[in-house]
Scaffold this motif. Sequence first.
Motif, PDB file in Angstrom:
ATOM      1  N   ASN A 174       2.496  -0.949  11.786  1.00  0.00           N
ATOM      2  CA  ASN A 174       2.238  -0.144  10.952  1.00  0.00           C
ATOM      3  C   ASN A 174       3.137   0.961  11.549  1.00  0.00           C
ATOM      4  N   SER A 175       4.183   0.314  13.129  1.00  0.00           N
ATOM      5  CA  SER A 175       4.809   1.727  13.183  1.00  0.00           C
ATOM      6  C   SER A 175       6.182   1.688  11.962  1.00  0.00           C
ATOM      7  N   GLY A 176       6.057   2.761  11.706  1.00  0.00           N
ATOM      8  CA  GLY A 176       7.243   3.525  10.239  1.00  0.00           C
ATOM      9  C   GLY A 176       6.715   3.290   9.513  1.00  0.00           C
ATOM     10  N   GLY A 177       5.759   3.117   8.970  1.00  0.00           N
ATOM     11  CA  GLY A 177       4.438   3.184   7.235  1.00  0.00           C
ATOM     12  C   GLY A 177       5.347   2.019   7.081  1.00  0.00           C
ATOM     13  N   TRP A 178       5.447   2.748   5.872  1.00  0.00           N
ATOM     14  CA  TRP A 178       5.882   2.379   4.214  1.00  0.00           C
ATOM     15  C   TRP A 178       7.030   1.761   4.769  1.00  0.00           C
ATOM     16  N   ARG A 179       8.529   2.831   5.367  1.00  0.00           N
ATOM     17  CA  ARG A 179       9.895   3.099   5.152  1.00  0.00           C
ATOM     18  C   ARG A 179      10.123   1.590   5.742  1.00  0.00           C
ATOM     19  N   LYS A 180       9.333   0.873   7.019  1.00  0.00           N
ATOM     20  CA  LYS A 180      10.257   0.303   7.288  1.00  0.00           C
ATOM     21  C   LYS A 180       9.679  -1.301   7.667  1.00  0.00           C
ATOM     22  N   CYS A 181       8.373  -1.475   6.867  1.00  0.00           N
ATOM     23  CA  CYS A 181       8.022  -2.413   6.297  1.00  0.00           C
ATOM     24  C   CYS A 181       8.581  -4.070   6.304  1.00  0.00           C
ATOM     25  N   GLU A 182       8.326  -4.556   6.757  1.00  0.00           N
ATOM     26  CA  GLU A 182       9.153  -5.892   5.787  1.00  0.00           C
ATOM     27  C   GLU A 182       8.125  -6.074   4.109  1.00  0.00           C
ATOM     28  N   MET A 183       6.727  -6.016   3.630  1.00  0.00           N
ATOM     29  CA  MET A 183       6.669  -5.555   2.409  1.00  0.00           C
ATOM     30  C   MET A 183       7.730  -5.064   1.850  1.00  0.00           C
TER      31      MET A 183
END
Length: 157
Positions: free
Chosen positions: A24-33
Amino acid sequence: NTAGLTFGAVDCVATAKMNYGNTNSGGWRKCEMRTSAMPILQSGMPDTLAKVKVPYVDYDNQSSILYSDDYMFLPAEKEVFGTSYYSPVAEANALTLFAYYKNGGSKIKYLNGYENSWWLRSVYSSHNYSFCSVSYGGLADSRTASSKAGTAPCFCV
């Protein structure tokens, strides 16, 4: 920033992974979702969606509120439950409970007629490999980032 009107899916529109790897590194901004699934879902929507700043916290820095510009997004744990069970406290302090859930709206979502767990954009503050989610029964939960769960996006107009 506050939106004029926020809509959220009552049921799941698809299943997807937050990330293909367990991070979950990078949180929402970097997630593939966010970078892959949301644009696909958005492509079927009208052009009147408003781009909004979505607050989130990165697992690697849980004391700073970050923002991403999104047309479609997943709700955060605080926006659904009104508190922080698994998400970082800094994120919860920056958000409010959505009126739908505050007024007793169901946290149980369905996919193809069956109860389904669903993702939230909040990282799980104690594990660098999980995001927050909502269980089949509508309770606060978490899942490893590479597992599949329902996608119930929000958007603003």
